[in-house]
Design a protein around this motif. Structure first.
Motif, short mmCIF file in Angstrom:
data_model
loop_
_atom_site.label_atom_id
_atom_site.label_comp_id
_atom_site.label_asym_id
_atom_site.label_seq_id
_atom_site.Cartn_x
_atom_site.Cartn_y
_atom_site.Cartn_z
N LEU A 29 5.49 14.20 -2.92
CA LEU A 29 6.00 12.85 -2.75
C LEU A 29 5.10 12.11 -1.77
O LEU A 29 4.89 12.58 -0.64
CB LEU A 29 7.43 12.87 -2.20
N VAL A 30 4.55 10.98 -2.19
CA VAL A 30 3.78 10.11 -1.30
C VAL A 30 4.65 8.91 -0.95
O VAL A 30 5.18 8.23 -1.83
CB VAL A 30 2.47 9.63 -1.96
N ILE A 31 4.81 8.66 0.35
CA ILE A 31 5.54 7.49 0.84
C ILE A 31 4.52 6.58 1.50
O ILE A 31 3.89 6.95 2.49
CB ILE A 31 6.63 7.90 1.85
N ASP A 32 4.35 5.39 0.94
CA ASP A 32 3.27 4.52 1.40
C ASP A 32 3.77 3.10 1.65
O ASP A 32 4.42 2.50 0.80
CB ASP A 32 2.13 4.49 0.38
N ALA A 33 3.44 2.56 2.83
CA ALA A 33 3.86 1.21 3.20
C ALA A 33 2.86 0.15 2.75
O ALA A 33 3.10 -1.04 2.92
CB ALA A 33 4.06 1.12 4.71
N GLY A 34 1.71 0.58 2.19
CA GLY A 34 0.75 -0.37 1.63
C GLY A 34 -0.09 -1.12 2.64
O GLY A 34 -0.56 -2.23 2.35
N LEU A 35 -0.34 -0.53 3.81
CA LEU A 35 -1.10 -1.22 4.86
C LEU A 35 -2.38 -0.44 5.18
O LEU A 35 -2.51 0.16 6.24
CB LEU A 35 -0.26 -1.40 6.13
N ARG A 36 -3.33 -0.47 4.25
CA ARG A 36 -4.62 0.18 4.51
C ARG A 36 -5.29 -0.44 5.73
O ARG A 36 -5.28 -1.66 5.92
CB ARG A 36 -5.56 0.03 3.31
N ARG A 37 -5.93 0.40 6.52
CA ARG A 37 -6.60 -0.10 7.71
C ARG A 37 -7.71 -1.09 7.36
O ARG A 37 -7.91 -2.09 8.07
CB ARG A 37 -7.19 1.08 8.49
N ASN A 38 -8.44 -0.86 6.26
CA ASN A 38 -9.57 -1.71 5.91
C ASN A 38 -9.20 -2.80 4.90
O ASN A 38 -10.04 -3.28 4.16
CB ASN A 38 -10.75 -0.88 5.40
N ARG A 39 -7.93 -3.21 4.90
CA ARG A 39 -7.48 -4.19 3.92
C ARG A 39 -8.14 -5.55 4.07
O ARG A 39 -8.12 -6.36 3.13
CB ARG A 39 -5.95 -4.33 3.97
#
Length: 293
Positions: A29-39
């Motif tokens: 299970l991957v839980i991801d908030a969608g905030l890549r550091r290099n966005r």
């Protein structure tokens, strides 16, 4: 359902770890908030086979490839709490759901605390950078400003003349001793002690005396910390680095909480996409081994 592994964070390191595990047919299970550091960056450099690619496209392609495996579950959510012990972890997401797993992997990335200079935040990843290996070549050996943020900035100012003519803006953040000053001079670095008022335009540094110094690009050393304190809720210890703090791990990427692992920028220095992917791949393999042996 109890997953073999719950991964908190679905950027490059988290996805690289997931790939190793789902190819071993483990439930992940991957839980991801969608905030890549290099966005905020439009191009990624130094990653073999993806040099110059849009980092968002790299991430999207990787995620699509992961979804081809039936043992992957992905949730676009924020992990808010974690509890439990090895073989019996529970992660609670912002929507109130509880997810059970035998192992945990924190691939949460880091936050960048920048010097408090007007105009810096909105240029971060665009014309102000931290890694010359990622962004130095594109400055075409133009003039480069290094903005001091602490002792590591001296090392940065010593290294970056490889990519262009450097002005070291000390901005009252570092005090240069005679040896450091002589070393910088020998490397062709110009030192500017006048404090910075703000940054304008592409990379124009306005000093408090009214002068403006224009550069092809700027570098500074950000202060890092894990992007979320969630690992601390489980008792995972942090350790200090020259760049801030990170989650302490052993050679297998296991934290001080048995059964909980960490990888990527939150658990290693230095930072880059390629190093995060490598660290994630290693963590994924070690997580699999912990389930087998």
């Amino acid at each position: 359902m109890k997953y073999d592994v719950i991964i908190v964070g679905g950027s490059y390191a988290g996805m690289a770890a997931a790939l190793q595990l789902i190819r071993a047919r483990r439930s992940v299970l991957v839980i991801d908030a969608g905030l890549r550091r290099n966005r905020s960056a439009s191009h990624s450099h130094g990653f073999l086979g993806q040099d110059g690619a849009d980092p968002a496209e790299i991430a999207a392609t990787a995620r699509a490839q992961l979804h081809a495996y039936p043992t992957l579950t992905w949730i676009d959510e924020t992990a808010q709490a974690v509890a439990g012990v090895k073989d019996a972890f529970v992660v609670t997401t912002a929507d109130g759901r509880r997810h059970e797993g035998r192992r945990l992997l924190f691939a949460v990335g880091v936050t960048d605390t920048l010097p408090e200079i007007e105009g810096m935040t909105e240029r971060w990843g665009k014309s102000i950078f931290h890694c010359p290996y990622c962004h130095g070549y594109e400055l075409s050996q133009g003039t480069i400003g290094v903005i001091a943020a602490g002792p590591m900035s001296i090392h940065q100012a010593q290294l970056i003349p490889e990519w262009g003519a450097v002005t070291f803006l000390t901005n009252a953040a570092v005090a240069l001793d005679a040896d450091s000053r002589a070393d910088l001079t020998a490397r062709g670095v110009t030192t500017e002690a006048t404090p910075i008022a703000r940054i304008e335009g592409h990379a124009d540094v306005v000093l408090v005396d009214g002068r403006t110094l224009s550069f092809a690009g700027l570098f500074t050393v950000s202060r890092n910390a894990p992007a979320t304190p969630i690992a601390g809720l489980l008792g995972c210890e942090l350790e200090e680095t020259p760049f801030g703090s990170q989650i302490r791990t052993d050679a297998t990427k296991e934290t001080t909480a048995p059964g909980a692992f960490a990888c990527g920028d939150a658990a290693r220095v230095p930072h880059s996409v390629s190093l995060a992917v490598a660290d994630g791949a290693w963590a994924g393999a070690q997580l699999h081994r912990s389930l087998v042996f």
